[in-house]
Scaffold this active site. Sequence first.
Site, PDB file in Angstrom:
ATOM      1  N   SER A   1      23.314   0.897   3.917  1.00  0.00           N
ATOM      2  CA  SER A   1      22.596   2.005   3.250  1.00  0.00           C
ATOM      3  C   SER A   1      22.592   1.910   1.730  1.00  0.00           C
ATOM      4  O   SER A   1      21.814   2.615   1.075  1.00  0.00           O
ATOM      5  CB  SER A   1      23.204   3.344   3.646  1.00  0.00           C
ATOM      6  OG  SER A   1      22.764   3.701   4.920  1.00  0.00           O
TER       7      SER A   1
ATOM      8  N   LYS B   1      19.353   1.368   0.147  1.00  0.00           N
ATOM      9  CA  LYS B   1      18.361   2.439  -0.026  1.00  0.00           C
ATOM     10  C   LYS B   1      18.173   2.775  -1.510  1.00  0.00           C
ATOM     11  O   LYS B   1      17.095   3.203  -1.922  1.00  0.00           O
ATOM     12  CB  LYS B   1      18.808   3.691   0.738  1.00  0.00           C
ATOM     13  CG  LYS B   1      18.851   3.496   2.259  1.00  0.00           C
ATOM     14  CD  LYS B   1      19.607   4.635   2.931  1.00  0.00           C
ATOM     15  CE  LYS B   1      19.628   4.494   4.446  1.00  0.00           C
ATOM     16  NZ  LYS B   1      20.541   5.464   5.079  1.00  0.00           N
TER      17      LYS B   1
ATOM     18  N   TYR C   1      13.108  -2.393   6.724  1.00  0.00           N
ATOM     19  CA  TYR C   1      14.312  -1.562   6.599  1.00  0.00           C
ATOM     20  C   TYR C   1      15.536  -2.309   7.152  1.00  0.00           C
ATOM     21  O   TYR C   1      16.593  -2.347   6.516  1.00  0.00           O
ATOM     22  CB  TYR C   1      14.082  -0.225   7.320  1.00  0.00           C
ATOM     23  CG  TYR C   1      15.310   0.633   7.338  1.00  0.00           C
ATOM     24  CD1 TYR C   1      15.754   1.283   6.180  1.00  0.00           C
ATOM     25  CD2 TYR C   1      16.071   0.785   8.496  1.00  0.00           C
ATOM     26  CE1 TYR C   1      16.907   2.050   6.186  1.00  0.00           C
ATOM     27  CE2 TYR C   1      17.217   1.557   8.516  1.00  0.00           C
ATOM     28  CZ  TYR C   1      17.626   2.181   7.355  1.00  0.00           C
ATOM     29  OH  TYR C   1      18.778   2.935   7.362  1.00  0.00           O
TER      30      TYR C   1
ATOM     31  N   TYR D   1      26.155  11.217   1.792  1.00  0.00           N
ATOM     32  CA  TYR D   1      25.641  12.071   2.881  1.00  0.00           C
ATOM     33  C   TYR D   1      26.279  13.447   2.858  1.00  0.00           C
ATOM     34  O   TYR D   1      26.447  14.010   1.782  1.00  0.00           O
ATOM     35  CB  TYR D   1      25.825  11.362   4.235  1.00  0.00           C
ATOM     36  CG  TYR D   1      25.173  10.015   4.205  1.00  0.00           C
ATOM     37  CD1 TYR D   1      23.798   9.914   4.033  1.00  0.00           C
ATOM     38  CD2 TYR D   1      25.907   8.857   4.276  1.00  0.00           C
ATOM     39  CE1 TYR D   1      23.183   8.683   3.965  1.00  0.00           C
ATOM     40  CE2 TYR D   1      25.299   7.621   4.206  1.00  0.00           C
ATOM     41  CZ  TYR D   1      23.940   7.542   4.048  1.00  0.00           C
ATOM     42  OH  TYR D   1      23.339   6.334   3.969  1.00  0.00           O
TER      43      TYR D   1
ATOM     44  N   VAL E   1      27.342   1.668   5.988  1.00  0.00           N
ATOM     45  CA  VAL E   1      28.084   1.774   7.231  1.00  0.00           C
ATOM     46  C   VAL E   1      28.906   0.506   7.548  1.00  0.00           C
ATOM     47  O   VAL E   1      29.737   0.518   8.459  1.00  0.00           O
ATOM     48  CB  VAL E   1      27.087   2.166   8.355  1.00  0.00           C
ATOM     49  CG1 VAL E   1      26.322   0.965   8.847  1.00  0.00           C
ATOM     50  CG2 VAL E   1      27.752   2.907   9.467  1.00  0.00           C
TER      51      VAL E   1
HETATM   52  O1  DON Z   1      20.111   2.482   9.560  1.00  0.00           O
HETATM   53  C1  DON Z   1      21.292   2.374   9.831  1.00  0.00           C
HETATM   54  O2  DON Z   1      21.826   3.068  10.670  1.00  0.00           O
HETATM   55  C2  DON Z   1      22.092   1.341   9.065  1.00  0.00           C
HETATM   56  N1  DON Z   1      21.332   0.140   8.891  1.00  0.00           N
HETATM   57  C3  DON Z   1      22.492   1.858   7.737  1.00  0.00           C
HETATM   58  C4  DON Z   1      23.211   3.182   7.805  1.00  0.00           C
HETATM   59  C5  DON Z   1      24.249   3.351   6.775  1.00  0.00           C
HETATM   60  O3  DON Z   1      24.690   2.430   6.125  1.00  0.00           O
HETATM   61  C6  DON Z   1      24.806   4.710   6.643  1.00  0.00           C
HETATM   62  N2  DON Z   1      25.920   4.703   5.731  1.00  0.00           N
HETATM   63  N3  DON Z   1      26.962   5.100   5.706  1.00  0.00           N
END
Ligand code: DON
Length: 331
Positions: A77, A80, A204, A256, A274
């Site tokens: 993330s 982003k 993405y 978040y 994540v």
């Molecule tokens: O879209 C997703 O679920 C993962 N590629 C990225 C989510 C993420 O990193 C949330 N962060 N804590």
Amino acid sequence: MVQGTANWNTEQTEEWLQEYVDDWVAFYHNKIGDGEVASYIPELQKADPNDLGITIIGKGGMTISSGATDSPFTIQSISKVLSFIVACMERGVGYMLDKVDVEPTGEAFNSIMHLEMRQVKKPFNPLVNAGAITVSSILEGRTSDEKMEPIFELLTEMLGYRPAINVDVYESERDTSIRNRAIGYYLLETGFLESDLNITLETYFKQCSIEVTVNDLAQIGLILANDGIDPETRDEIIPRQVARIAKALMLTCGMYDASGKFATYVGVPAKSGVSGGIIAAVPPRVRDEELPFLEGCGIGVYGPALDDKGNSIAGIRLLRHIASQWDLSIF
Ligand code: DON
């Protein structure tokens, strides 16, 4: 563990700060409680939950690195922030703020519920999945590789090398990401997407799978902390207005539904991923005592055991400790 803030002064050497940080990393590396590595992207489960690494790079180039600093991990993330920056550079800030809002959700990063319940005119912010997928659809390019190219160019300019996609992680997410597809279909139905859904999701997943180290995150954090200018070369890499919006979003939405706590206890713009990465941009601060990194710094942390919000447990604890010892908060 070394205790106390001591009386920091400019005479204190890099080695001295290094000793402190080594000590703190050794203390926090197994403080993960019941945290677990992410498993919904199967490939991420291979990470060692007790890994903990950090790099801090100051404006003058002073670098403190400790722990698992050589373990590469996927940016997830944290990408982003980069895709939003690139989209702003391609389309202009006004256009982007028309397409994605800048409000925290108070919901999980992959929530769909709030979009439908609140009947929003645009996704809440570019740092939750719905907003980020919308941003990926807005990036210029007809294919996912064309859309990715400016992200790689920006990274190359900031890091001095071109990072690569971890293909195993990319395929692992592409082949399992039911929820992101659900978000994508919802965005398609509501008319928020500006590109074909499959190309958007491919972009993405690719941006999330870029492999980095804590050193890379610290370097990017430093440039953000310096409003988009590389302090070494004085080159403007990100327009000032865009860098500032990115930092505002990181502060209010970057962790978040734990962003309020992070702002309270650490107090700097940051973004988690994540896979266990956290990037922090510590702006210059004015204090009437000498403290480390008063001119600002970038911090990269890696600790793959996550809390229930999807943020690195040991990473947050370590950052919180350093922020209190060095008075990093912008408030
Ligand atoms: O879209 C997703 O679920 C993962 N590629 C990225 C989510 C993420 O990193 C949330 N962060 N804590």
